[in-house]
Design a protein around this motif. Structure first.
Motif: not given
Length: 169
Positions: A80-81, A110-111, A123-125, A147-149
């Motif tokens: 995750x970035x 957790x992703x 943000x996260x990727x 996935x990202x937000x």
């Protein structure tokens, strides 16, 4: 007609000068997180992050060949970035430290694939570890975003060796 030189010309600068010149480019700050085979988490601060493609959705970041975390990031299927928000300079420093447990006191969720998404990020990727390219003293990681937000929070910015913190309005 454009022709390519067979190789670069001899440099007229040293590594220190090059690093200082690079520091003039303002960058965002990320923490790349993943999970080890035994379930423990690993994270590190990186400012070498960029978009590559919209279709497919690809991003890149790089890691020094000498990083002790290289085998983990090279071998894992996902990471995750996390793009840090302007208020998270301390978190950037914590994940850049030599501290054994960089996750100590850090809030996260957790992703989908079980990797840490840090709370409060801009943000996260969540990325599939698509490819790696050795170049110079680093490896370039290309991740396919699954996935990202994002939020409305301003990102943390790094310029000329320091964080640019938000000013009070």
């Amino acid at each position: 007609m454009h022709t390519r030189s067979p190789r670069a010309e001899k440099r007229e600068f040293d590594t220190r000068h090059f690093r200082h010149a690079l520091s003039q480019f303002a960058t965002g700050v990320t923490v790349i997180t993943t999970r080890l085979a035994d379930g423990t988490f690993l994270g590190l601060t990186a400012s070498s992050f960029n978009s590559v493609s919209l279709d497919p959705p690809l991003v890149l970041w790089s890691l020094a060949n000498t990083a002790t975390s290289m085998p983990v990031f090279s071998g894992n299927s996902h990471y995750v970035v996390n793009i840090l928000s302007a208020e998270q300079a301390a978190l950037a420093e914590q994940f850049a430290s030599k501290k054994k447990d960089r996750f100590e006191g850090v809030a996260y969720t957790l992703s989908h694939t079980g990797h840490p998404i840090l709370n409060g990020v801009s943000a996260w990727f969540e990325c599939h570890n698509r490819s790696r390219y050795p170049e110079g003293d680093h490896v370039i990681f290309v991740g396919e975003v699954e996935r990202c937000e994002f939020t409305a929070q301003a990102p943390l910015v790094f310029h000329s060796g320091q964080f640019l913190l938000p000013t009070n309005k």
